[in-house]
Design an enzyme around this catalytic site. Structure first.
Site, PDB file in Angstrom:
ATOM      1  CG  HIS A 198     -11.323 -21.126  17.832  1.00 38.05           C
ATOM      2  ND1 HIS A 198      -9.540 -21.365  17.977  1.00 38.05           N
ATOM      3  CD2 HIS A 198     -11.376 -20.600  16.594  1.00 38.05           C
ATOM      4  CE1 HIS A 198      -9.033 -21.159  16.642  1.00 38.05           C
ATOM      5  NE2 HIS A 198     -10.072 -21.040  15.779  1.00 38.05           N
ATOM      6  CB  SER A 227     -23.204 -40.122  41.847  1.00 42.05           C
ATOM      7  OG  SER A 227     -22.692 -39.610  43.100  1.00 42.05           O
TER       8      SER A 227
END
Length: 472
Positions: free
Chosen positions: A179, A303
């Site tokens: 979780h 990038s």
């Protein structure tokens, strides 16, 4: 089944491609061109027609049929083996007149019989066949060969890289997250081995797939066959022919082979894709929290504006292509199994996208393999993350307390609740946990085990499981 060396069709690249697979990514998927392109489909149709011609002569199904000389059989098969750019153009010209692809194949073959002294047997080409007798077998051969020669080797290459990672990191302790929250530690290799094990199961299923075929006439009744030769056991002739092609005989169909085997295959490949997609998401997430470092590629840019970045593009590209592949595979699997009464043409258009569906999967596999080879395990980051979460040992402590209570040790009441109060919603360091253990009144052996327990040592059989089940 004889394996021949054929002219490759993959070099016939379009000048300007509409789709990414035939343009930007062609080099990664070009192996499929020899099996699932339109040219490959036509070559496989010619293959089926030629083998049916030879089979009918060998079985002597009609009075007056000659026993073909070895040289004639070789010459017929050479029509298939030499099928290349010139033949593709010739066949296209014939189809422009017939406006029927399978009829064009029939005429294409008939043109070549005189040179083999078989011109009088031109009526034997496409004998008692409907188009789907040829198409279903041509597709089955193409799909089988595409999976075994292109898709499966790409999948095994990915699994090899994944197995190497699982083996190398089998004993690398790592904090689990259930979780998204800190949970019982594992090892990195064990988590990767889970994917290896799951993907191997799917590959095993795919490897056992049957590829079905039929050659029983316009509505699956052998009516034309019996009209021409009523004394022939046509189902046996058909069965031996289909098996000669290396396929599994389907004895009962309408005009079409029902395509159920295709739906089964596409479901298994789609499930493989989904498991691989899950791996990509997990690897991407591990990269984002620094568990993996990406090895920079010399000269590559991450990038256009941020020089420091090395983006996980291989796994992101794979995710997108797996999703596209599955969209097509799911569509094919659900639509191909349906046909209006004895025949409709929806499957004809649908099946022309099989190569595209597998192509996006192959492209994804290619990217995952490359991406895995550019990963380096950041053991110091993984260790620091684990060492800052000592509260995960609460599970071990309360479980030992339960065992001690069963053994009759006093003071072991409410073990879960006591550890919940100590650890829930807060970080607990090593000193606090050891003080807690020291005050419990455990047996000497149990207290010693817990005093020596650390998050990195609380991985159970993870390393063993990784080594046992993480092999491809």
């Amino acid at each position: 089944m004889t394996v021949m060396t054929r002219v490759s069709l993959a070099s016939a690249e379009p000048a300007i491609a509409l789709g990414a697979l035939d343009g930007r990514y062609r080099s990664a998927v070009s192996g499929l061109v020899d099996h699932l392109s339109e040219a490959a489909l036509n070559r496989n149709r010619i293959h089926v027609e030629v083998e049916w011609f030879i089979h009918l002569c060998q079985e002597q199904v009609l009075p007056g049929l000659p026993v073909l000389a070895q040289q004639q059989c070789a010459g017929l098969r050479d029509i298939v083996e030499t099928f290349g750019s010139e033949e593709i153009a010739e066949l296209a010209a014939i189809e422009a007149e017939t406006v029927h692809d399978v009829k064009a194949v029939e005429y294409f073959i008939a043109r070549r019989l005189d040179a083999l002294s078989l011109g009088n047997l031109a009526p034997l080409v496409h004998f008692a066949c409907t188009s789907e007798d040829i198409n279903n077998l041509a597709y089955a051969v193409g799909i089988r060969d595409a999976v075994s020669s292109v898709w499966e080797p790409a999948a095994r290459q990915t699994l090899h890289s994944l197995t190497t990672l699982a083996e190398d990191a089998a004993a690398t302790p790592m904090l689990s997250r259930t979780h998204g929250q800190p949970a019982t530690p594992t090892t990195l290799g064990k988590e990767i081995a889970v994917f290896v094990h799951r993907l191997n199961r799917q590959l095993d299923r795919i490897g056992k797939q049957e590829f079905l075929g039929k050659i029983n006439g316009a509505t699956g009744t052998y009516a034309a066959h019996l009209a021409a030769a009523p004394d022939v056991d046509w189902p046996s002739v058909a069965k031996s022919f289909v098996e000669h092609l290396g396929l599994t005989f389907n004895p009962l169909t309408t005009q079409i082979e029902s395509h159920d085997y295709q739906a089964e295959l596409y479901a298994d490949i789609a499930r493989f894709n989904r498991i691989l997609h899950g791996l990509c998401v997990d690897i991407w997430s591990y990269i984002s929290i620094g568990f993996f470092r990406q090895i920079p590629v010399a000269g590559a840019t991450g990038s256009s504006t941020m020089p420091h970045k090395v983006n996980p593009i291989r796994f992101e590209n794979a995710e997108a292509n797996l999703e596209i592949s599955n969209a097509l595979l799911d569509s094919l699997g659900s639509t191909l199994v349906e046909s209006r009464w004895q025949r409709d043409l929806t499957d004809s258009s649908g099946q022309r996208n099989i190569g595209t569906a597998l192509g996006h999967s192959v492209l994804a596999l290619n990217n995952v393999t490359k991406g895995l080879k550019q990963l380096d395990v950041a053991e110091e980051t993984i260790a620091a993350d684990l060492d800052s979460n000592w509260e995960v040992l609460g599970e071990a402590i309360q479980t030992v307390m339960r065992a001690e209570a069963v053994a009759g040790v006093d003071g072991m009441e409410n073990p879960y609740e006591r550890l919940k109060e100590l650890t829930r919603g807060r970080r607990v360091d090593a000193e606090k946990l050891k003080d807690f253990v020291a005050g419990l009144g455990l047996s000497a052996a149990a207290e010693e085990r817990l005093k020596n327990l650390t998050p990195s040592g609380y991985t159970g059989l993870a390393a063993t499981l990784a080594q046992q089940y993480g092999a491809a």
